[in-house]
Write an enzyme that holds these catalytic residues in place. Structure first.
Site, mmCIF file in Angstrom:
data_model
loop_
_atom_site.group_PDB
_atom_site.id
_atom_site.type_symbol
_atom_site.label_atom_id
_atom_site.label_comp_id
_atom_site.label_asym_id
_atom_site.label_seq_id
_atom_site.Cartn_x
_atom_site.Cartn_y
_atom_site.Cartn_z
ATOM 1 N N ARG A 1 0.859 -1.196 0.000
ATOM 2 C CA ARG A 1 0.000 0.000 0.000
ATOM 3 C C ARG A 1 0.887 1.235 0.000
ATOM 4 N NH1 ARG A 1 -1.216 2.726 4.438
ATOM 5 N NH2 ARG A 1 -1.408 1.011 5.910
ATOM 6 N N HIS B 1 -3.739 4.478 4.731
ATOM 7 C CA HIS B 1 -4.754 3.435 4.961
ATOM 8 C C HIS B 1 -6.129 3.940 4.517
ATOM 9 C CE1 HIS B 1 -7.144 0.347 6.868
ATOM 10 N NE2 HIS B 1 -7.817 1.303 7.491
ATOM 11 N N TYR C 1 4.272 5.927 11.049
ATOM 12 C CA TYR C 1 4.712 4.556 11.343
ATOM 13 C C TYR C 1 5.584 3.910 10.264
ATOM 14 C CZ TYR C 1 0.432 3.638 8.591
ATOM 15 O OH TYR C 1 -0.538 3.637 7.620
HETATM 16 C C1 LIG Z 1 -13.677 -6.033 13.296
HETATM 17 C C2 LIG Z 1 -12.866 -4.790 13.077
HETATM 18 N N1 LIG Z 1 -11.798 -4.564 13.864
HETATM 19 C C3 LIG Z 1 -11.043 -3.445 13.675
HETATM 20 C C4 LIG Z 1 -11.382 -2.537 12.698
HETATM 21 C C5 LIG Z 1 -10.510 -1.312 12.457
HETATM 22 N N2 LIG Z 1 -9.758 -1.528 11.227
HETATM 23 C C6 LIG Z 1 -10.174 -1.037 10.066
HETATM 24 S S1 LIG Z 1 -9.192 -1.471 8.808
HETATM 25 C C7 LIG Z 1 -8.143 -2.312 9.826
HETATM 26 C C8 LIG Z 1 -6.895 -2.982 9.274
HETATM 27 C C9 LIG Z 1 -7.196 -4.070 8.312
HETATM 28 O O1 LIG Z 1 -6.024 -4.456 7.680
HETATM 29 P P1 LIG Z 1 -5.985 -5.471 6.492
HETATM 30 O O2 LIG Z 1 -6.961 -6.577 6.720
HETATM 31 O O3 LIG Z 1 -4.575 -5.856 6.283
HETATM 32 O O4 LIG Z 1 -6.542 -4.650 5.240
HETATM 33 P P2 LIG Z 1 -6.014 -3.304 4.576
HETATM 34 O O5 LIG Z 1 -6.758 -2.178 5.274
HETATM 35 O O6 LIG Z 1 -4.551 -3.229 4.744
HETATM 36 O O7 LIG Z 1 -6.439 -3.376 3.164
HETATM 37 C C10 LIG Z 1 -8.582 -2.255 11.128
HETATM 38 C C11 LIG Z 1 -7.902 -2.880 12.279
HETATM 39 C C12 LIG Z 1 -12.530 -2.810 11.921
HETATM 40 N N3 LIG Z 1 -12.917 -1.991 10.937
HETATM 41 N N4 LIG Z 1 -13.234 -3.943 12.113
#
Ligand SMILES: Cc1ncc(C[n+]2csc(CCOP(=O)(O)OP(=O)(O)O)c2C)c(N)n1
Length: 364
Positions: free
Chosen positions: A261, A265, A274
């Site tokens: 990425r 985010h 970070y």
């Molecule tokens: C159940 C849940 N826990 C925490 C969050 C907060 N949150 C949103 S995106 C994210 C990270 C997800 O990372 P990844 O699965 O690697 O996907 P990326 O965003 O990198 O595409 C988190 C912890 C959420 N939306 N839902």
């Protein structure tokens, strides 16, 4: 078929061979799975996606759009996989960072804008578009996807389900439950992991101690494939194979696309807090769009004039779709309480009453 074990800036995937069909300099490796015509179509969608990220971010900063998660850097991963399914036959179950895949699967750009602009009526996915809504709750789309694939199997409908998830989502309980059931029920499912090296600020090495996410599939009784996620051709090839397995009744496959990425985010995030700029600059050397442009240039199918023409038409398309979406009606604020509970709990009913009281007061 060209294969490489060269490692990227992500994790030490030393247990599986990572498929690469297109070198960083645009040199094709082995047999090519896509015609130049198809690659050009994919390139346009990748470029549209990159331009949409910039366009949407500006609109969010201007207060015209809500939260937006760009996929800058992950375009080969999303477009290559989306091109491997048939929108008329197969189902697509997104997370929240696969905008060009939704478009390719039949959602109009106007409706995509409407989603981010709160125009909920016009944001709805029309009947006949085999796409589920984006899912902001990490990994919650996975059980839905397995259920959908199981339903297709039970009804003897020949179709596959492509579900997207991130490396962070692979740490959720929903991942285990879904992979386990998918294996046991042998459903026609492709679990497509976009390993973009981060889950917000959590880097991959703090996410998993395993050698890869793809290698976990074996424990669930189905194959895992590792691909260079910045290589359009490799992603397309691995996903096509997985779809073919699903259609042949051979059950699920997990494809892990190792990508990066390059952007934030989402519009609430500041990645400088970070990670180092040097890391992003290094990743930019493996930019998936430039790689495809180099490939097509070698094939005599790409030059500066064609690039300019395509970029202009993309810009026009974005502006037209945004103008249309801006004319869609905004919902009444009370709509926020609808469409979740058939029978709303007390606290939700109370919030609705508070809103109504506030509105009566402000209209006095
Ligand atoms: C159940 C849940 N826990 C925490 C969050 C907060 N949150 C949103 S995106 C994210 C990270 C997800 O990372 P990844 O699965 O690697 O996907 P990326 O965003 O990198 O595409 C988190 C912890 C959420 N939306 N839902």
């Amino acid at each position: 078929m060209g294969r490489t074990v060269e490692l990227g800036a992500t994790h030490e995937a030393n247990d599986l061979v990572r498929l690469r069909l297109l070198d960083v300099d645009g040199t094709p490796l082995g047999t090519q799975p896509m015609s130049d015509r198809l690659v050009l179509d994919a390139l346009r969608l990748m470029k549209l996606s990159r331009a949409l990220d910039t366009f949407a971010t500006k609109l969010q900063r201007m207060g015209q759009m809500g939260l937006y998660g760009p996929l800058h850097g992950q375009e080969a991963s999303v477009v290559g996989s989306a091109f491997a399914v048939d929108p008329k036959r197969d189902w697509l179950v997104p997370a929240y960072r696969e905008q060009p895949a939704w478009l390719h699967h039949g959602l109009s750009l106007e409706r995509l804008f409407a989603q981010y602009m709160g125009r909920i009526v016009d944001a709805r996915i029309p009947e006949g578009v085999n796409l589920l809504p984006r899912n902001q709750a990490v990994a919650a789309q996975l059980p839905h996807a397995v259920g959908l694939a199981w339903g297709l199997k039970l009804r003897k409908i020949r179709a596959a389900v492509l579900v997207y998830l991130g490396d962070g989502a692979a740490s959720e309980g929903d991942f285990h439950e879904s992979a386990n059931f998918a294996g046991v029920l042998r459903v026609p499912l492709v679990m497509f992991v976009q390993n973009n090296a981060y889950a917000i600020s959590t880097p991959l090495e703090k996410q998993t101690a395993g050698p890869s996410i793809a290698s976990r599939a074996r424990g669930y009784g189905f194959p895992g494939r590792l691909v260079d996620g910045n290589d359009l051709l490799a992603v397309y090839s691995a996903t096509s194979e997985a779809v073919a397995r699903a259609l042949a009744g051979q059950g699920p496959t997990l494809v892990e696309a190792m990508t990066y990425r390059m952007g934030f985010h989402n519009t609430t995030d500041n990645p400088k807090a970070y990670r180092d700029d040097a890391e992003v600059a290094e990743a930019a050397r493996r930019d998936p769009i430039i790689r495809v442009e180099r490939y097509l240039t070698r094939a005599g199918a790409w030059d500066d004039a064609r690039a300019r023409e395509m970029e202009l038409s993309i810009q026009q398309e974005l502006e037209n779709a945004y103008a249309t979406a801006s004319r869609f009606e905004l919902p009444d604020p009370s709509e926020i309480f609808e469409h979740v509970y058939a029978d709303p709990p007390e606290r939700v009913r109370k919030q609705k009453e508070e809103l109504e009281a506030l509105r009566r007061k402000s209209s006095d």
